[in-house]
Design a protein around this motif. Structure first.
Motif, short mmCIF file in Angstrom:
data_model
loop_
_atom_site.label_atom_id
_atom_site.label_comp_id
_atom_site.label_asym_id
_atom_site.label_seq_id
_atom_site.Cartn_x
_atom_site.Cartn_y
_atom_site.Cartn_z
N SER A 16 -1.79 -10.96 -16.78
CA SER A 16 -2.13 -11.00 -15.99
C SER A 16 -1.37 -10.88 -14.62
N LEU A 17 0.11 -9.94 -15.04
CA LEU A 17 0.54 -8.70 -13.68
C LEU A 17 -0.46 -8.24 -13.13
N ARG A 18 -1.07 -7.37 -14.41
CA ARG A 18 -1.90 -5.96 -14.25
C ARG A 18 -3.38 -6.63 -12.90
N ALA A 19 -4.47 -8.09 -13.87
CA ALA A 19 -4.81 -8.23 -13.37
C ALA A 19 -5.06 -8.65 -11.95
N ALA A 20 -3.70 -8.87 -11.95
CA ALA A 20 -3.38 -9.38 -9.85
C ALA A 20 -2.88 -8.27 -9.25
N ARG A 21 -2.46 -7.39 -9.41
CA ARG A 21 -2.37 -6.04 -8.91
C ARG A 21 -3.21 -5.40 -9.15
N GLY A 23 -6.39 -7.28 -8.88
CA GLY A 23 -7.51 -7.63 -8.26
C GLY A 23 -7.36 -7.66 -6.61
N ARG A 24 -6.23 -6.71 -5.99
CA ARG A 24 -5.46 -6.64 -5.00
C ARG A 24 -5.99 -5.40 -4.44
N GLU A 25 -6.35 -4.72 -5.05
CA GLU A 25 -7.11 -3.25 -5.20
C GLU A 25 -5.61 -2.38 -4.83
N LEU A 26 -4.87 -2.93 -5.85
CA LEU A 26 -3.54 -1.42 -5.40
C LEU A 26 -3.07 -0.82 -6.73
N SER A 27 -2.83 0.66 -6.73
CA SER A 27 -2.56 1.39 -7.68
C SER A 27 -0.98 1.37 -8.39
N LEU A 28 -1.22 1.43 -9.18
CA LEU A 28 -0.06 1.13 -10.10
C LEU A 28 0.99 1.62 -9.26
N ARG A 29 0.79 3.47 -8.51
CA ARG A 29 2.41 3.64 -8.04
C ARG A 29 2.59 3.19 -6.35
N LYS A 30 1.79 2.85 -6.04
CA LYS A 30 1.65 2.29 -5.02
C LYS A 30 2.31 0.51 -4.86
N LEU A 31 2.25 -0.02 -5.62
CA LEU A 31 3.06 -0.81 -5.89
C LEU A 31 4.32 -0.89 -6.07
N ALA A 32 4.57 0.17 -7.65
CA ALA A 32 5.94 0.43 -7.60
C ALA A 32 6.56 0.78 -6.93
N LYS A 34 5.92 -0.22 -3.34
CA LYS A 34 6.64 -1.31 -2.71
C LYS A 34 7.38 -2.25 -3.19
N LEU A 35 7.86 -1.90 -4.26
CA LEU A 35 8.78 -3.09 -5.26
C LEU A 35 10.31 -2.40 -4.95
N GLY A 36 9.90 -1.40 -5.14
CA GLY A 36 11.55 -0.39 -5.13
C GLY A 36 11.58 0.03 -7.01
N VAL A 37 10.23 0.14 -7.77
CA VAL A 37 10.11 0.01 -9.22
C VAL A 37 9.67 1.35 -9.63
N HIS A 38 10.39 2.11 -10.61
CA HIS A 38 9.48 3.56 -10.86
C HIS A 38 8.32 3.05 -11.44
N ALA A 39 6.72 4.06 -11.24
CA ALA A 39 5.70 3.45 -12.25
C ALA A 39 5.17 2.84 -13.56
N GLN A 40 6.71 4.06 -14.13
CA GLN A 40 6.42 3.81 -15.74
C GLN A 40 7.41 2.43 -15.79
N THR A 41 8.35 2.10 -15.07
CA THR A 41 8.44 0.49 -15.30
C THR A 41 7.78 -0.78 -15.12
N SER A 43 4.22 0.01 -14.87
CA SER A 43 3.05 -0.16 -16.31
C SER A 43 3.51 -0.08 -17.22
N ASP A 44 4.59 -0.65 -17.75
CA ASP A 44 5.60 -1.13 -19.33
C ASP A 44 5.49 -2.35 -19.45
N TRP A 45 5.31 -3.39 -18.06
CA TRP A 45 5.34 -4.40 -17.28
C TRP A 45 4.01 -4.86 -17.86
#
Length: 257
Positions: A16-21, A23-32, A34-41, A43-45
């Motif tokens: 669900s978290l992946r679909a939410a991201r 669905g808003r056409e955000l890359s994993l790195r870009k969202l990470a 924005k959130l102030g977390v590592h991209a790997q973190t 990804s683990d979620w």
């Protein structure tokens, strides 16, 4: 002792978290970023390797600006991570969590008293099942090809034991039995036939016990449009004991045949 996480709830949350991201056409790195977390973190979620905390989920959902209904749904999934029972409502446009468990499992034990598991069905058997259920011809063709596609995509668990009742073969006994005898040569797959002698087996509904990494066990119980996943240790042990009893009866029947 820390309670084991519900594997199905964690899979539902992560997807669900992946679909939410996406669905808003955000890359994993870009969202990470924005959130102030590592991209790997992040990804683990999204892969279920590690669940986020409640504050991290709230921060992520707030940034994505989900609808109130979607936000509440995902928050409910988070609160079910420690629940011993998780209920999935099936729908035609989603992949069942049970298929994901099939891919993650290192071992599984399946009792199939009524129908041969879809992954083991022959073409003749699948079509016979659709006719038995009076599926309209056009819908039957679509469902048949969907089943074929799912079989091609499905990854079998490392070790799998399937226990069938004789009644399960009824829609197409000859072709299905031949296919089972051929498939049983695979060392990762063990298929056994249980006799229908006392009628006790008829009262035991189908179930599958999955073992995933870390010796985490989950029982999947399918009821019409729902799948109930159980992680409670005492209930899991009861289902494992039930499977062992059915398996011993099948072995005794085979030895005495």
């Amino acid at each position: 002792m820390t309670k084991p996480r519900s594997v199905p709830a964690l899979l539902a949350l992560s997807s669900s978290l992946r679909a939410a991201r996406t669905g808003r056409e955000l890359s994993l790195r870009k969202l990470a970023d924005k959130l102030g977390v590592h991209a790997q973190t992040l990804s683990d979620w999204e892969t279920g390797k590690r669940p986020p905390t409640i504050d991290e989920v709230a921060h992520l959902l707030g940034f994505l600006r989900l609808t109130p209904a979607e936000r509440q749904r995902i928050m409910r999934l988070w609160h079910q991570l420690d629940s011993p029972t998780f209920i999935e409502t099936l729908s035609p446009d989603t992949t069942s969590l049970q298929q994901k468990l099939d891919e993650l499992a290192v071992r599984s034990w399946e009792w199939a008293p009524h129908t041969v598991p879809e992954s083991l069905q022959t073409t003749e058997y699948s079509r016979a099942i659709l006719r038995r259920d009076q599926t309209p011809p056009d819908d039957a063709d679509v469902e048949f090809f969907l089943r074929q596609a799912r079989q091609l995509d499905r990854k079998q668990p490392r070790q799998r034991t399937v226990l069938l009742s004789a009644a399960a073969l009824a829609p197409a006994p000859e072709s299905q039995l031949h296919a089972i005898n051929t498939t049983s040569d695979c060392h990762q797959l063990k298929i056994m036939l249980a006799p229908m002698t006392t009628g006790t087996e008829r009262r035991i509904e189908p179930f599958t016990v999955y073992e995933t990494a870390g010796k985490t066990f989950t029982v999947a119980l399918r009821h019409h449009d729902n799948v109930i996943f159980v992680n409670d240790r005492s209930l899991v042990q009861r289902y494992r004991s039930t499977f062992t009893a059915l398996e011993q009866e099948a072995i005794g029947h085979a030895d005495g045949a």
